[in-house]
Design a protein around this motif. Structure first.
Motif, PDB file in Angstrom:
ATOM      1  N   UNK A  50      38.770  21.571  27.722  1.00  0.00           N
ATOM      2  CA  UNK A  50      37.455  21.748  28.346  1.00  0.00           C
ATOM      3  C   UNK A  50      36.549  22.446  27.346  1.00  0.00           C
ATOM      4  N   UNK A  51      35.404  21.846  27.064  1.00  0.00           N
ATOM      5  CA  UNK A  51      34.457  22.441  26.125  1.00  0.00           C
ATOM      6  C   UNK A  51      33.863  23.730  26.649  1.00  0.00           C
ATOM      7  N   UNK A  52      33.373  24.570  25.744  1.00  0.00           N
ATOM      8  CA  UNK A  52      32.828  25.867  26.156  1.00  0.00           C
ATOM      9  C   UNK A  52      31.618  25.705  27.060  1.00  0.00           C
ATOM     10  N   UNK A  53      30.724  24.764  26.758  1.00  0.00           N
ATOM     11  CA  UNK A  53      29.551  24.579  27.599  1.00  0.00           C
ATOM     12  C   UNK A  53      29.947  24.217  29.006  1.00  0.00           C
ATOM     13  N   UNK A  54      30.898  23.264  29.143  1.00  0.00           N
ATOM     14  CA  UNK A  54      31.367  22.855  30.467  1.00  0.00           C
ATOM     15  C   UNK A  54      32.085  24.003  31.177  1.00  0.00           C
ATOM     16  N   UNK A  55      32.887  24.753  30.426  1.00  0.00           N
ATOM     17  CA  UNK A  55      33.609  25.880  31.029  1.00  0.00           C
ATOM     18  C   UNK A  55      32.649  26.954  31.515  1.00  0.00           C
ATOM     19  N   UNK A  56      31.621  27.249  30.713  1.00  0.00           N
ATOM     20  CA  UNK A  56      30.641  28.264  31.108  1.00  0.00           C
ATOM     21  C   UNK A  56      29.857  27.823  32.343  1.00  0.00           C
ATOM     22  N   UNK A  57      29.464  26.559  32.371  1.00  0.00           N
ATOM     23  CA  UNK A  57      28.716  26.022  33.513  1.00  0.00           C
ATOM     24  C   UNK A  57      29.563  26.102  34.780  1.00  0.00           C
ATOM     25  N   UNK A  58      30.821  25.651  34.674  1.00  0.00           N
ATOM     26  CA  UNK A  58      31.707  25.685  35.843  1.00  0.00           C
ATOM     27  C   UNK A  58      31.978  27.114  36.293  1.00  0.00           C
ATOM     28  N   UNK A  59      32.103  28.041  35.340  1.00  0.00           N
ATOM     29  CA  UNK A  59      32.358  29.439  35.701  1.00  0.00           C
ATOM     30  C   UNK A  59      31.150  30.052  36.399  1.00  0.00           C
ATOM     31  N   UNK A  60      29.944  29.696  35.944  1.00  0.00           N
ATOM     32  CA  UNK A  60      28.732  30.202  36.617  1.00  0.00           C
ATOM     33  C   UNK A  60      28.710  29.755  38.082  1.00  0.00           C
ATOM     34  N   UNK A  61      29.101  28.497  38.324  1.00  0.00           N
ATOM     35  CA  UNK A  61      29.147  28.000  39.700  1.00  0.00           C
ATOM     36  C   UNK A  61      30.268  28.650  40.488  1.00  0.00           C
ATOM     37  N   UNK A  62      31.397  28.918  39.814  1.00  0.00           N
ATOM     38  CA  UNK A  62      32.567  29.491  40.490  1.00  0.00           C
ATOM     39  C   UNK A  62      32.376  30.945  40.881  1.00  0.00           C
TER      40      UNK A  62
END
Length: 267
Positions: free
Chosen positions: A151-163
């Motif tokens: 999982x790329x950092x951008x995708x991981x950061x986006x998903x974490x913000x939502x989580x």
């Protein structure tokens, strides 16, 4: 106020036996409260005095008292969680008030959240949204390598913000329509952004939108009160993502691909 001074406050609290019983505001005194008390600790002090006087304590929801679990839920002076930015009710401290203040305390006001008692409400409707679609299918065999799906950092950061959403329901209480779009948007966005969640993405958003309607939530009309009340600062951009995912699901439905995705998820 110094750390050693205490204050007395007047509480105007909503009291209601259950969802069908009539409710009313009643007045109480909060005495000898220090700036170090959290808001819920202040309520504990009031309840101790009520119990000693042979009266029913004020019923309110709480658990971890660390701003993590999302259980604390009450409207303070007309604002969910008390209105301090990115602060849950349990993290609100009495240093934000002063001696002689009048504090109004009432429950979340939303059709989807029936009152259990006093300022405690039933937020099971949010659980039903997750049960409908807030999950990712996976194989249940041997333990997978943690790096099997990169999982790329951008995708991981986006998903974490939502989580970050803790499911407290403040967004629903703040919304004039009683909408759960910020909650649902965060859950849909979190899973749709990750590779593991993209297979079921169209089915997920379709089922979650359906569950919102079935559980009495309203729709979004862009007031942004949800974002303002959210103690974790969940951004309304996730509502926009939900709408985009839903539009894609509608297109899949027109060509029959949504039914195929649903069959694959069930399988």
């Amino acid at each position: 106020m110094s750390a050693h001074e205490t204050m007395n406050l007047k509480l105007i609290v909503w009291r209601q036996a259950n969802a069908k019983a009539p409710g009313k505001f009643e007045q109480y005194e909060a005495k000898n409260i220090t700036p170090h008390h959290s808001f819920l600790e202040m309520l504990d002090v009031v309840n101790e005095d009520l119990i000693k006087a042979g009266q029913d304590p004020i019923v309110f929801d709480h658990d971890c008292r660390e701003g993590i679990c999302g259980m604390c839920s009450a409207v303070v002076n007309g604002v969910p969680h008390g209105g301090q930015a990115r602060t849950t009710l349990c993290q609100l401290h009495m240093r934000k008030f002063k001696d002689g203040d009048v504090i109004y305390l009432e429950p979340w006001r939303a059709r989807a959240f029936p009152i259990i008692r006093d300022v405690m409400v039933d937020r099971g409707a949010l659980d039903r949204l997750i049960q409908a679609a807030g999950w990712v299918g996976c194989h249940t065999g041997g333990v997978a390598d943690g790096n099997a799906i990169l999982v790329g950092k951008r995708e991981a950061d986006y998903a974490m913000d939502a989580a970050e959403c803790i499911g407290c329901g403040a967004c629903v209480a703040a919304c004039p329509n009683g909408a759960a779009m910020l909650f649902a948007g965060a859950k849909v966005s979190q899973l749709a952004e990750l590779l593991q969640g993209q297979v079921e993405a169209p089915v997920r958003v379709a089922e979650m939108v359906k569950a919102m309607a079935e559980n009495g939530f309203g729709n979004c009309s862009n007031h942004y009160e949800c974002q303002a009340a959210c103690p974790k600062g969940i951004d309304v951009k996730f509502i926009a993502r939900l709408n985009r995912e839903f539009a894609k699901a509608l297109l899949k439905d027109k060509v029959g691909a949504l039914a195929e995705s649903a069959a694959g998820s069930a399988g």
